[in-house]
Design an enzyme around this catalytic site. Structure first.
Site, short mmCIF file in Angstrom:
data_model
loop_
_atom_site.label_atom_id
_atom_site.label_comp_id
_atom_site.label_asym_id
_atom_site.label_seq_id
_atom_site.Cartn_x
_atom_site.Cartn_y
_atom_site.Cartn_z
N ASP A 89 2.12 -88.21 3.03
CA ASP A 89 3.02 -88.10 1.88
C ASP A 89 3.39 -89.44 1.25
OD1 ASP A 89 3.14 -85.33 1.65
OD2 ASP A 89 4.52 -85.21 3.35
N ASP A 149 -1.18 -79.52 -0.05
CA ASP A 149 -0.21 -80.43 -0.68
C ASP A 149 -0.82 -81.81 -0.98
OD1 ASP A 149 0.68 -78.51 1.19
OD2 ASP A 149 2.69 -79.36 1.30
N GLY A 207 -8.75 -71.84 8.38
CA GLY A 207 -7.52 -72.02 7.65
C GLY A 207 -6.35 -71.45 8.42
N THR A 209 -1.74 -71.25 8.33
CA THR A 209 -0.56 -71.62 7.56
C THR A 209 0.33 -72.55 8.38
OG1 THR A 209 1.03 -70.79 5.98
CG2 THR A 209 1.10 -69.79 8.18
N ARG A 221 4.37 -72.22 -2.70
CA ARG A 221 4.35 -73.63 -3.08
C ARG A 221 2.96 -74.23 -2.85
NH1 ARG A 221 8.68 -75.03 -0.97
NH2 ARG A 221 8.24 -76.48 0.71
N TRP A 225 0.95 -76.26 -5.54
CA TRP A 225 0.36 -77.61 -5.32
C TRP A 225 -1.10 -77.59 -5.76
CZ3 TRP A 225 4.20 -80.54 -5.26
CH2 TRP A 225 5.22 -80.58 -4.31
N1 GLY Z 1 4.82 -81.04 1.01
C1 GLY Z 1 5.74 -80.33 1.82
C2 GLY Z 1 6.28 -79.12 1.19
O1 GLY Z 1 5.85 -78.74 0.10
O2 GLY Z 1 7.14 -78.51 1.80
#
Ligand code: GLY
Length: 367
Positions: A89, A149, A207, A209, A221, A225
């Site tokens: 991040d 993300d 894959g 989660t 989310r 992303w």
């Molecule tokens: N990138 C972490 C989240 O979206 O929670």
């Protein structure tokens, strides 16, 4: 919606709490809609500085500029002390702080810091498999995975390539993007949140989660992303194949929006499910649609993005909660781990970025 009024609201909230957050950062999420400041130690610390830069651009108010500049300094310190940088991040963190600062003010020191951050992110790249590892020790077979993300972290590398002309940054960002679209997007254009490779063979494994409802559902989310991340990858690469991928992942996101256009926290939930929403996913997707529309006009997607923004500004701001120091209610961090709907620091940032994009479609983005 009243765009000026919506922007004004974010300005007033931020201004009223500027002193409170002069030496601190809003944390990941609020508690009872109130953020309690903490040090620059989270993956989310950059979002507040991004908000300050956006408001400085929108209002010309020097107080936002001064506070943003003050916060930029702590990003250098974080790098020098190596505070919580063992994850991907770094892109979120340094793009909205030092890259934004450099782009707006031409400050060479911030450019240097952002490039040093890009070099740290480069160290998370596995060349044999072609991805940037999200979390954990680099030699841990159980952490040999990337997540959707990360499409939002690679713009730091694309930017580093642009300002240095060093090909290595582009190559890593490009290969990571390719590995992502080849593996994490399912045949129906929904997405896995995370994807594992085999540590020994470097071949794709499966894959899974992390924050979604289940391994085979689609975390809202995560899908947003993907929408925004692919739009940004298109911006930097102009790779034709990304247009169709963008269209399909966006179609999937839209297909599962409920009546008011704000998704539940996982796209497997709809109206009547009793589950919480995630306003941050809505704001992120709107930004992605606005960005892609600069290159490929899509009236249908634009209508959805505008509807999302109208819905957020009319029904999901903290206007009825004067005690709050955030912008959007009903953000969801990790429902799976028991979180409740709150303001989220990234949801607030992307909401304001989307407002900026509506006001100025030619806005020069920080990404
Ligand atoms: N990138 C972490 C989240 O979206 O929670």
């Amino acid at each position: 919606m009243n765009l000026e009024k919506s922007i004004k609201f974010t300005e007033q909230v931020t201004k009223a709490h500027l002193k409170e957050f002069y030496d601190t950062f809003p944390p990941e999420t609020s508690h009872n809609l109130v953020y309690v400041g903490k040090e620059n130690i989270s993956w989310t610390s950059g979002f507040y500085e991004g908000i300050l830069w956006l408001l400085y651009e929108l209002t010309g108010d020097k107080d936002f500029y001064n506070s943003a500049k003050h916060h930029s300094k702590s990003f250098r310190e974080r790098l020098d002390k190596g505070i919580d940088l063992e994850h991907h991040d770094i892109g979120f963190l340094y793009t909205l702080s030092c890259v934004a600062d450099y782009k707006l003010t031409g400050d060479e020191k911030q450019k240097r810091t952002a490039l040093d951050a890009a070099d740290i992110l480069m160290k998370r790249y596995h060349p044999e498999a072609g991805f940037i590892q999200a979390w954990g020790e680099m030699n841990d077979p159980g952490s040999y995975r990337f997540i959707i993300d990360c499409l939002m972290n690679i713009p730091l590398l694309f930017w580093a390539n642009e300002v240095t002309d060093e090909q290595r940054y582009f190559d890593v960002a490009y290969r990571h993007m390719k590995t992502t679209v080849d593996n994490i997007i399912r045949d129906d254009y929904s997405t896995y949140h995370t994807f594992f490779f085999d540590y020994k063979t470097h071949r794709p494994l499966e894959g899974k989660t992390a924050q979604g409802y289940s391994d085979d559902s689609c975390w809202s989310r995560g899908q947003s992303w993907a929408v925004y991340g692919i739009a940004l990858a298109y911006h930097y690469t102009k790779e034709e194949s990304l247009i169709e991928i963008f269209n399909n992942v966006t179609e999937y996101f839209i297909k599962y929006l409920p009546a008011d256009s704000i998704p539940y926290w996982d796209l497997c939930f709809g109206d009547g499910s009793g589950e919480p929403r995630d306003t941050s996913a809505a704001a992120i997707a709107a930004c992605g649609i606005f960005e892609m529309n600069k290159y490929v006009k899509n009236e249908k997607f634009m209508k959805v993005a505008e509807k999302i923004m109208e819905s957020l500004s009319e029904n999901y701001t903290t206007e009825k909660h004067p005690e709050s120091n955030g912008f959007l209610t009903d953000g969801m961090y990790s429902r799976k781990y028991g979180d409740e709907p709150e303001c989220t620091s990234w949801g607030d940032y992307f909401y304001l970025e989307a407002l900026m994009r509506m006001k100025n479609p030619d806005w020069k983005m920080y990404w």
